[in-house]
Each structure stands twice: as structure tokens, then as C-alpha cells.
Motif scaffolding. Structure first.
Motif, short mmCIF file in Angstrom:
data_model
loop_
_atom_site.label_atom_id
_atom_site.label_comp_id
_atom_site.label_asym_id
_atom_site.label_seq_id
_atom_site.Cartn_x
_atom_site.Cartn_y
_atom_site.Cartn_z
N HIS A 134 0.91 -1.19 0.03
CA HIS A 134 0.25 -0.14 -0.12
C HIS A 134 0.80 1.22 0.05
O HIS A 134 0.66 2.21 -0.43
N ALA A 135 2.18 1.04 0.70
CA ALA A 135 3.00 2.35 0.56
C ALA A 135 3.47 2.78 -0.69
O ALA A 135 3.98 3.72 -0.93
N LEU A 136 3.38 1.82 -1.83
CA LEU A 136 3.89 2.05 -3.05
C LEU A 136 2.86 2.62 -3.94
O LEU A 136 3.09 3.00 -5.07
N LYS A 137 1.55 2.67 -3.41
CA LYS A 137 0.39 3.32 -4.03
C LYS A 137 0.59 4.66 -4.02
O LYS A 137 0.88 5.27 -2.86
N LYS A 138 -0.14 5.40 -4.97
CA LYS A 138 -0.37 6.89 -4.80
C LYS A 138 -1.47 7.20 -4.15
O LYS A 138 -2.62 6.69 -4.29
N GLN A 139 -1.24 8.28 -3.20
CA GLN A 139 -2.33 9.05 -2.63
C GLN A 139 -3.27 9.82 -3.54
O GLN A 139 -2.84 10.17 -4.27
N THR A 140 -4.58 9.71 -3.03
CA THR A 140 -5.33 10.53 -4.15
C THR A 140 -5.74 11.94 -3.31
O THR A 140 -6.18 11.82 -2.17
N GLY A 141 -5.44 12.81 -4.10
CA GLY A 141 -5.77 14.32 -3.62
C GLY A 141 -7.24 14.69 -3.27
O GLY A 141 -8.02 14.26 -4.42
N VAL A 142 -7.45 15.31 -2.33
CA VAL A 142 -8.96 15.74 -2.35
C VAL A 142 -8.77 17.23 -1.73
O VAL A 142 -8.51 17.57 -0.79
N SER A 143 -9.32 18.15 -2.60
CA SER A 143 -9.53 19.50 -2.41
C SER A 143 -10.54 19.96 -1.24
O SER A 143 -11.59 19.02 -1.24
N LEU A 144 -10.40 20.85 -0.55
CA LEU A 144 -11.32 21.54 0.32
C LEU A 144 -12.64 21.77 -0.38
O LEU A 144 -13.72 21.61 0.12
N LYS A 145 -12.42 22.30 -1.70
CA LYS A 145 -13.83 22.76 -2.48
C LYS A 145 -14.38 21.60 -2.65
O LYS A 145 -15.94 21.63 -2.60
N TYR A 146 -13.96 20.52 -3.06
CA TYR A 146 -14.64 19.05 -3.47
C TYR A 146 -15.27 18.65 -2.28
O TYR A 146 -16.56 18.23 -2.17
N MET A 147 -14.59 18.68 -0.93
CA MET A 147 -15.24 18.29 0.44
C MET A 147 -16.42 19.09 0.55
O MET A 147 -17.57 18.73 1.06
N GLN A 148 -16.24 20.43 0.43
CA GLN A 148 -17.33 21.39 0.74
C GLN A 148 -18.65 21.17 -0.20
O GLN A 148 -19.61 20.95 0.36
N ASP A 149 -18.27 20.90 -1.43
CA ASP A 149 -19.62 20.55 -2.19
C ASP A 149 -20.10 19.28 -1.93
O ASP A 149 -21.46 18.94 -2.10
N PHE A 150 -19.20 18.23 -1.80
CA PHE A 150 -19.77 16.87 -1.46
C PHE A 150 -20.64 16.80 -0.29
O PHE A 150 -21.50 16.07 -0.08
N GLY A 151 -20.22 17.53 0.70
CA GLY A 151 -20.94 17.56 2.07
C GLY A 151 -21.98 18.42 2.29
O GLY A 151 -22.54 18.58 3.43
N GLN A 203 -24.62 9.87 -0.12
CA GLN A 203 -23.11 10.49 -0.12
C GLN A 203 -22.39 10.15 0.64
O GLN A 203 -21.04 10.03 0.60
N LEU A 204 -23.07 9.63 2.22
CA LEU A 204 -22.20 9.28 3.15
C LEU A 204 -21.52 8.01 2.96
O LEU A 204 -20.43 7.39 3.21
N THR A 205 -22.18 6.89 2.24
CA THR A 205 -21.86 5.74 1.83
C THR A 205 -20.66 5.71 0.66
O THR A 205 -19.62 5.05 1.03
N LEU A 206 -20.73 6.71 -0.13
CA LEU A 206 -19.46 6.91 -1.01
C LEU A 206 -18.47 7.50 -0.40
O LEU A 206 -17.40 7.20 -0.63
N SER A 207 -18.65 8.38 0.56
CA SER A 207 -17.63 8.98 1.29
C SER A 207 -16.68 7.79 2.07
O SER A 207 -15.47 7.61 2.17
N ALA A 208 -17.55 6.98 2.83
CA ALA A 208 -17.03 5.84 3.50
C ALA A 208 -16.11 5.02 2.52
O ALA A 208 -15.17 4.27 3.02
#
Length: 260
Positions: free
Chosen positions: A51-68, A75-80
Motif C-alpha cells: 500500500h505504501a507504494l500506491k499513490k495517494q488520492t488528492g482531495v481539495s477542500l472545495k470538493y469536500m465542501q460541495d460533496f458535504g 453521499q455518506l456511503t460513497l464517502s465511506a
């Protein structure tokens, strides 16, 4: 959460070196008996470093704001589901770094404690069943609360380990200033920790009663003047306590300006 490109490049370079050291069977900065392979089953070690060799997925605050903005069950299931896949990757990156610090820092008891917290959280996430329903999502959120609490004291415990190293180096007439690898690691580690805490905290907060001017953890009317003033008050209080005096500070700008 993502760093600036230059910082990310620097962190990535350092991390690549850590992975190289981690996967080498003949070299380790951790004293034998304290290495991850000495205290964790081989299948878990393999899972961590894959897992340490995998790339992290970036998440912007704008995306988190729109999503939430409308946290319905779907939405909560997709987030989980996203966090179920993403958090093990981010935690594994931290474990690989903590396992391979220079100057013997990885062998410090405080650093080993933090490493083991990350390993435990990684194992719990990997053992959790795939999230397919609202009931699964609620159980997963309970797990996230437990992980969030477990890692609450990471900063002071890490600081203890670094302070021990600093004292030892002072006795040896050396200095952390001469050891940029430590500074680079701490910058990257704490930046990554903030990202992990926000991802987990945001999901948890969406389950709590809504607060005025907030979407989960995100304040939609944040006042930079107030943030600056809070920091000024804290700094002045420390100066007063340590030196008996503190400088006056003036903040310039529109006191009514706010942004998410």
C-alpha cells in the motif's frame, strides 16, 4: 489535501528513499527486535508496504465542501467507500517513513509507539468488510471515531522522540539544523497528518448536528483576521509567560472579509 508542487516533489523524493530502505532486507535504521518485521506478521508487513507504494488520492477542500453540502445516505456511503480504500494507503506511507528515519530516530520508543498506532489503524481498516449499506457505513464511522481518538496525541509523542534526539545531539555537539532529513520528514509527516485528520474528521462531522456557517469541519465564513488574532493572542501569552513582555501586533486588512 495536497502540498505545493515543489514541496510534493521534495516529499516524494524522500519517501522513495524510505521505501527503498524499507524493502531492503540487509539494511534498517531500526534496532533488531523493534523493526516492523520483528513485531508484525509477515502478511501484514507485506500489505503495509504494498500500500505504501500506491499513490495517494488528492482531495481539495472545495470538493469536500460541495460533496458535504447535502449529506444524504448515498453521499455518506460513497464517502465511506472512498476512505476505506484511501486511508490504508495514507497510513502505510506514514508507517514506511517512521520505520526508516535517519540518526536512529526510528528506534526511539516514542516513534515506535506512533508507528504502532498507524499499523493498528491500518490493520483495522484492512480487516473491515466492504461497505455496501447504510448499516456498514455507520459501523465504519464508529471505527473512524476510534482511529481519530487513537491518533490524537501523535504530535506531542513525536515531539518527545525528536526532543530526546536533540538532547543527545547537543551532548555530541551536533544540531538538528545540520540534519535536513529530519526537518524534511517532520514537515511532510505533519502535513500528511493534517490531511488524514481532515478526511476522517469531515466524514465524522457530517454525522453530527449541523453548525451555523459550517459544512462538516469546513467553516464557510472563516475570518482570516480572527484566525490571525487568535494566533497573536497565543504567541503574546507565551512571550509574557517566558519573558515578561510581548510585542504589540497590528493586523491590516478588511476585518469583515470571510471565505470558506
Amino acid at each position: 489535501m495536497a502540498a505545493q508542487p515543489s514541496a510534493m516533489a521534495s516529499i516524494a523524493t524522500g519517501f522513495a528513499r524510505a521505501i527503498t530502505r524499507a524493502t531492503s532486507a540487509t539494511q534498517s535504521t531500526v534496532v533488531k527486535g523493534h523493526r516492523l518485521v520483528d513485531v508484525v506478521p509477515p502478511d501484514v508487513v507485506s500489505d503495509v508496504f504494498s500500500h505504501a507504494l500506491k499513490k495517494q488520492t488528492g482531495v481539495s477542500l472545495k470538493y469536500m465542501q460541495d460533496f458535504g453540502a447535502n449529506p444524504i445516505e448515498r453521499q455518506l456511503t460513497l464517502s465511506a467507500q472512498f476512505l476505506h480504500k484511501e486511508l490504508p494507503v495514507r497510513l502505510a506511507h506514514r508507517v514506511a517513513e517512521l520505520e526508516n528515519l535517519p540518526y536512529g530516530l526510528s528506534a526511539r520508543s516514542s516513534i515506535l509507539k506512533v508507528r504502532d498506532w498507524y499499523v493498528e489503524s491500518f490493520k483495522e481498516l484492512r480487516q473491515f468488510q466492504p461497505i455496501k449499506s447504510t448499516a456498514d457505513e455507520l459501523k465504519f464511522t464508529d471505527l473512524l471515531r476510534s482511529i481519530y481518538r487513537r491518533h490524537a496525541n501523535v504530535v506531542p509523542v513525536m515531539a518527545k522522540g525528536v526532543a530526546e534526539l536533540r538532547r543527545e545531539l547537543v551532548r555530541q555537539q551536533s544540531s538538528l539544523v545540520e540534519m535536513p532529513e529530519i526537518h524534511q520528514f517532520l514537515d511532510g509527516f505533519y502535513l500528511s497528518r493534517i490531511g488524514i485528520r481532515i478526511l476522517i474528521g469531515q466524514h465524522i462531522a457530517l454525522h453530527e448536528p449541523p453548525k451555523s456557517n459550517h459544512i462538516g469541519l469546513i467553516c464557510t465564513r472563516c475570518s482570516p483576521v480572527q484566525v490571525a488574532q487568535d494566533a497573536i493572542n497565543d504567541a503574546r501569552a507565551i512571550c509574557l509567560r517566558e519573558y515578561g513582555a510581548s510585542p504589540e501586533v497590528t493586523v491590516y486588512g478588511d476585518p469583515g472579509f470571510t471565505f470558506p
